[in-house]
Write a protein that holds these residues in place. Sequence first.
Motif: not given
Length: 179
Positions: A11-12, A59, A65, A67
């Motif tokens: 997810r981010d 962020i 991104r 990750l």
Amino acid sequence: MDAEATGLTFRDATDADVDALVALIESAYRGDASRAGWTTEADILQGQRTDPEGVLQVIKSPRSRLLTVEQGGRIVACCQLEHRGEHVYFGMFAVSPGQQGAGLGKAVMAEAERYSRDTWGAGEMHMTVISVRDDLIAWYERRGYRRTGEMSPFPYGDERFGVPQRADLQFELLVKPLV
């Protein structure tokens, strides 16, 4: 390592993850905790690897991104992906020291490469690695990255990136086609 079979969630990162991500990155590279894994830089750099401001900047960047990889509700790995036109820059890669050597890093790289190719249409992945990190460079080469010989200077005197223990540090560009 299949993400579904191992309970990995990709997810981010969010603002709420900053402290956990800084702790993960520091544990993977600096100090005695990093010696539990094989990616330690403790012998060549002391001080910090990153800070909350640096993580938050990644962020918040619209071109990046961060990750984040969770297993069992705990952040166990991360990497930065920064879209730079035809290529993506791969950085801030960290795997929890206790989980290094078990395939987690390979799984993170595979997801980062897939995302960069499929989402941004990137043809190459670029990264910079401290040129004296022979074991780490060899690991990347086994994953299809090639050394370019293109060097950039280490930021001596900027303790945000650590306190060098050697005078010969520089970054080498590694590149991998994503097609």
